[in-house]
Design a protein around this motif. Structure first.
Motif, PDB file in Angstrom:
ATOM      1  N   GLN A   1       0.812  -1.201   0.000  1.00 54.20           N
ATOM      2  CA  GLN A   1       0.000   0.000   0.000  1.00 54.20           C
ATOM      3  C   GLN A   1       0.855   1.263   0.000  1.00 54.20           C
ATOM      4  OE1 GLN A   1      -3.326   0.503  -0.334  1.00 54.20           O
ATOM      5  NE2 GLN A   1      -2.852   2.682  -0.318  1.00 54.20           N
ATOM      6  N   ARG A   2       1.840   1.332   0.874  1.00 57.57           N
ATOM      7  CA  ARG A   2       2.560   2.590   1.077  1.00 57.57           C
ATOM      8  C   ARG A   2       3.728   2.795   0.110  1.00 57.57           C
ATOM      9  NH1 ARG A   2       5.437   3.061   5.098  1.00 57.57           N
ATOM     10  NH2 ARG A   2       5.539   0.905   5.774  1.00 57.57           N
ATOM     11  N   GLN A   3       4.326   1.711  -0.373  1.00 59.75           N
ATOM     12  CA  GLN A   3       5.609   1.839  -1.049  1.00 59.75           C
ATOM     13  C   GLN A   3       5.600   1.427  -2.518  1.00 59.75           C
ATOM     14  OE1 GLN A   3       7.728  -0.544   1.781  1.00 59.75           O
ATOM     15  NE2 GLN A   3       8.186   1.181   3.114  1.00 59.75           N
ATOM     16  N   THR A   4       4.414   1.292  -3.095  1.00 54.35           N
ATOM     17  CA  THR A   4       4.329   0.952  -4.523  1.00 54.35           C
ATOM     18  C   THR A   4       3.579   2.005  -5.330  1.00 54.35           C
ATOM     19  OG1 THR A   4       2.286  -0.327  -4.228  1.00 54.35           O
ATOM     20  CG2 THR A   4       4.381  -1.528  -4.008  1.00 54.35           C
ATOM     21  N   GLN A   5       3.296   3.160  -4.737  1.00 51.58           N
ATOM     22  CA  GLN A   5       2.533   4.184  -5.444  1.00 51.58           C
ATOM     23  C   GLN A   5       3.489   5.030  -6.301  1.00 51.58           C
ATOM     24  OE1 GLN A   5      -0.861   3.665  -4.834  1.00 51.58           O
ATOM     25  NE2 GLN A   5       0.080   2.052  -3.599  1.00 51.58           N
ATOM     26  N   PRO A   6       3.342   5.012  -7.626  1.00 53.92           N
ATOM     27  CA  PRO A   6       4.295   5.720  -8.498  1.00 53.92           C
ATOM     28  C   PRO A   6       4.160   7.244  -8.392  1.00 53.92           C
ATOM     29  CG  PRO A   6       2.957   4.127  -9.731  1.00 53.92           C
ATOM     30  CD  PRO A   6       2.318   4.310  -8.399  1.00 53.92           C
ATOM     31  N   ILE A   7       5.271   7.931  -8.588  1.00 50.23           N
ATOM     32  CA  ILE A   7       5.238   9.385  -8.740  1.00 50.23           C
ATOM     33  C   ILE A   7       5.039   9.734 -10.210  1.00 50.23           C
ATOM     34  CG2 ILE A   7       6.702   9.782  -6.715  1.00 50.23           C
ATOM     35  CD1 ILE A   7       9.035  10.300  -8.698  1.00 50.23           C
ATOM     36  N   TRP A   8       4.377  10.887 -10.453  1.00 45.47           N
ATOM     37  CA  TRP A   8       4.209  11.295 -11.857  1.00 45.47           C
ATOM     38  C   TRP A   8       4.225  12.815 -12.027  1.00 45.47           C
ATOM     39  CZ3 TRP A   8       0.022  14.030 -14.003  1.00 45.47           C
ATOM     40  CH2 TRP A   8      -1.056  14.265 -13.157  1.00 45.47           C
ATOM     41  N   GLY A   9       4.385  13.546 -10.943  1.00 45.73           N
ATOM     42  CA  GLY A   9       4.431  14.992 -11.066  1.00 45.73           C
ATOM     43  C   GLY A   9       4.713  15.634  -9.720  1.00 45.73           C
ATOM     44  N   VAL A  10       4.737  16.960  -9.722  1.00 46.54           N
ATOM     45  CA  VAL A  10       4.961  17.707  -8.480  1.00 46.54           C
ATOM     46  C   VAL A  10       3.644  18.277  -7.999  1.00 46.54           C
ATOM     47  CG1 VAL A  10       7.381  18.199  -8.956  1.00 46.54           C
ATOM     48  CG2 VAL A  10       5.625  19.788  -9.758  1.00 46.54           C
ATOM     49  N   GLU A  11       3.499  18.334  -6.689  1.00 49.42           N
ATOM     50  CA  GLU A  11       2.225  18.682  -6.075  1.00 49.42           C
ATOM     51  C   GLU A  11       1.739  20.069  -6.469  1.00 49.42           C
ATOM     52  OE1 GLU A  11       0.237  18.407  -1.596  1.00 49.42           O
ATOM     53  OE2 GLU A  11       2.410  18.473  -1.836  1.00 49.42           O
ATOM     54  N   ALA A  12       2.667  20.987  -6.684  1.00 53.43           N
ATOM     55  CA  ALA A  12       2.276  22.366  -6.963  1.00 53.43           C
ATOM     56  C   ALA A  12       1.690  22.544  -8.361  1.00 53.43           C
ATOM     57  CB  ALA A  12       3.481  23.286  -6.796  1.00 53.43           C
ATOM     58  N   ALA A  13       1.947  21.611  -9.265  1.00 54.16           N
ATOM     59  CA  ALA A  13       1.480  21.756 -10.644  1.00 54.16           C
ATOM     60  C   ALA A  13      -0.004  21.441 -10.754  1.00 54.16           C
ATOM     61  CB  ALA A  13       2.275  20.838 -11.563  1.00 54.16           C
ATOM     62  N   GLU A  14      -0.671  22.121 -11.660  1.00 58.64           N
ATOM     63  CA  GLU A  14      -2.093  21.874 -11.888  1.00 58.64           C
ATOM     64  C   GLU A  14      -2.283  20.575 -12.664  1.00 58.64           C
ATOM     65  OE1 GLU A  14      -3.828  25.175 -13.837  1.00 58.64           O
ATOM     66  OE2 GLU A  14      -3.559  26.557 -12.145  1.00 58.64           O
ATOM     67  N   GLY A  15      -3.518  20.066 -12.645  1.00 57.33           N
ATOM     68  CA  GLY A  15      -3.863  18.883 -13.416  1.00 57.33           C
ATOM     69  C   GLY A  15      -3.835  17.622 -12.582  1.00 57.33           C
TER      70      GLY A  15
END
Length: 426
Positions: free
Chosen positions: A169-183
């Motif tokens: 649950q905690r350690q397999t979630q992929p990153i795909w962007g930065v939090e500040a960006a819209e969308g």
């Protein structure tokens, strides 16, 4: 075996097939489109089907069945190459976005039984299907967008001694962007599908490794690729079916099911009614009685093709001491006393004849008694339909990794043996 240039062509075509098939839904459509290009007719399940001879293909969600139907009156035996279109990985949850600590992440759940650590530090894409509110379905893929980052050794000094143990649950979630960006991901997926995000009513989307297949090793005899379990079998069955004769006295058929990695319990899985539905409609179109249909089934064969294990040089003790499938040693005959595979003595004899006719080597696979094997669609098909069934496949290393390995001779050999299976006269 064919000359090297022909073998190279088969391997190259398999690589293109893998890249065109990032999800089970893409794979089913790719099979159908290749079949149509070769002269098959694409049928819809909700419409009437022609009853006469011809070449046909039908898609149900992420599954596909294609067949060559000869001229005949009444029921005919069928020779089925059974395989599956899905592979282990991660599936996007209904609410896909997670934000925090400066990152955008995708909310995913584990699909099947992947080797979790093999998915770390890889450029991933999302691929699958979306359904719009009007009921239409569209295939979608994003291209490289995501990554499951591994924790730096400076923050986990014992990792090389203790190994990587991931919390699903905690350690397999992929990153795909930065939090500040819209969308968000839904907007990204809608844009790739060419629709408005408000029109999306549901999705079946999985993560996919984007690194293309590649040959390597001494003499380039190895192929590394994602999704070889079980696109190796789907591709071999498709190529063989496109060349199958129409006068062999039986119906030649490719049946590639979805959800095998989950146990096959779905409308498009091998435990579902898809294959039986197609066989019933074929026989009705040929004017077959129920009794003649059952006689034809008794004379039919299913070749359940799914990947098996080559002996691992670093873990030889995990394999049976007298059955050690070697890379390039031939296509597997998979045997299990507890019917996890459906092969028996009669099936072994049939498979030996097919391999001999194709001039292809074969080797038996049996699990170590202390390590239970997985299963395949073979026992399911045999149980549902009473069809004689034998389990075969190519030997792999790193099965269920994001990137698996095969010897190219075994990859080529499977297709040749399936071709001989379709050509054998009843």
């Amino acid at each position: 075996m064919p000359p090297s240039h022909e073998a190279d062509s088969i391997v190259d075509d398999f690589a293109r097939f893998v890249q065109a098939s990032p999800s089970s839904y893409h794979a089913a459509v790719e099979v159908a489109e290749r079949a149509v290009e070769a002269g098959f007719t694409w049928l819809e399940e909700s419409e009437d089907w022609p009853g006469g001879p011809g070449k046909y293909v039908v898609v149900r969600d992420g599954a596909v069945i294609a067949w060559v139907q000869p001229e005949a009156s009444g029921a005919l035996p069928v020779r089925v190459l059974g395989a599956h279109t899905d592979s282990p990985g991660f599936k996007l949850k209904p609410t896909p976005d997670v934000r925090g600590n400066g990152w955008k992440q995708a909310s995913v759940e584990v699909y099947g039984g992947p080797l979790l650590n093999s998915w770390l530090d890889r450029e991933l894409e999302l691929a699958g299907r979306v359904a719009t509110r009007d009921g239409r379905v569209r295939l979608v893929r994003t291209g490289p967008m995501l990554r499951i980052p591994q924790l730096a050794i400076h923050l986990d000094r014992g990792v090389n001694n203790d190994g990587v143990a991931l919390d699903k649950q905690r350690q397999t979630q992929p990153i795909w962007g930065v939090e500040a960006a819209e969308g968000d991901l839904a907007e990204l997926i809608a844009a790739r599908a060419g629709i408005d995000v408000a029109d999306i009513a549901g999705h079946d989307i999985l993560t996919v490794d984007t690194q293309p297949p590649a040959r390597f090793g001494d003499g380039a005899v190895f192929l590394a690729s994602p999704r070889m379990d079980n696109l190796t079998s789907v591709h071999a069955g498709l190529r063989a079916l496109l060349d199958a004769p129409s006068d062999a006295g039986h119906i030649s058929m490719l049946a590639a099911f979805d959800h095998e990695e989950l146990g096959s319990n779905s409308r498009s899985g091998a435990s579902g009614p898809f294959l039986e539905d197609v066989l019933v409609r074929i026989n009705e179109g040929m004017g077959a009685t129920d009794a003649s249909r059952r006689r034809a089934l008794a004379a039919s064969w299913c070749l359940s093709a799914d990947a098996g294990h080559a002996v691992h040089p670093n873990y030889p003790e995990r394999h049976d001491p007298t059955h050690r499938p070697a890379p390039g040693g031939g296509v597997l005959l998979k045997v299990n006393a507890n019917q996890r595979y459906a092969s028996d003595a009669v099936g072994a004899a049939m498979w030996a004849r097919a391999c001999e006719a194709a001039d292809v080597a074969t080797q038996p696979f049996v699990s170590n008694n202390t390590i239970p094997c997985g299963s395949t669609i073979g026992p399911l098909t045999a149980t549902r339909l009473g069809m004689r069934t034998v389990d075969v496949g190519v030997p792999l290393l790193s099965m269920h990794s994001a990137r698996e390995l095969v010897h190219v001779d075994d990859l080529v050999g499977l297709g040749l043996a399936v071709g001989a299976f379709f050509a054998m006269h009843d």
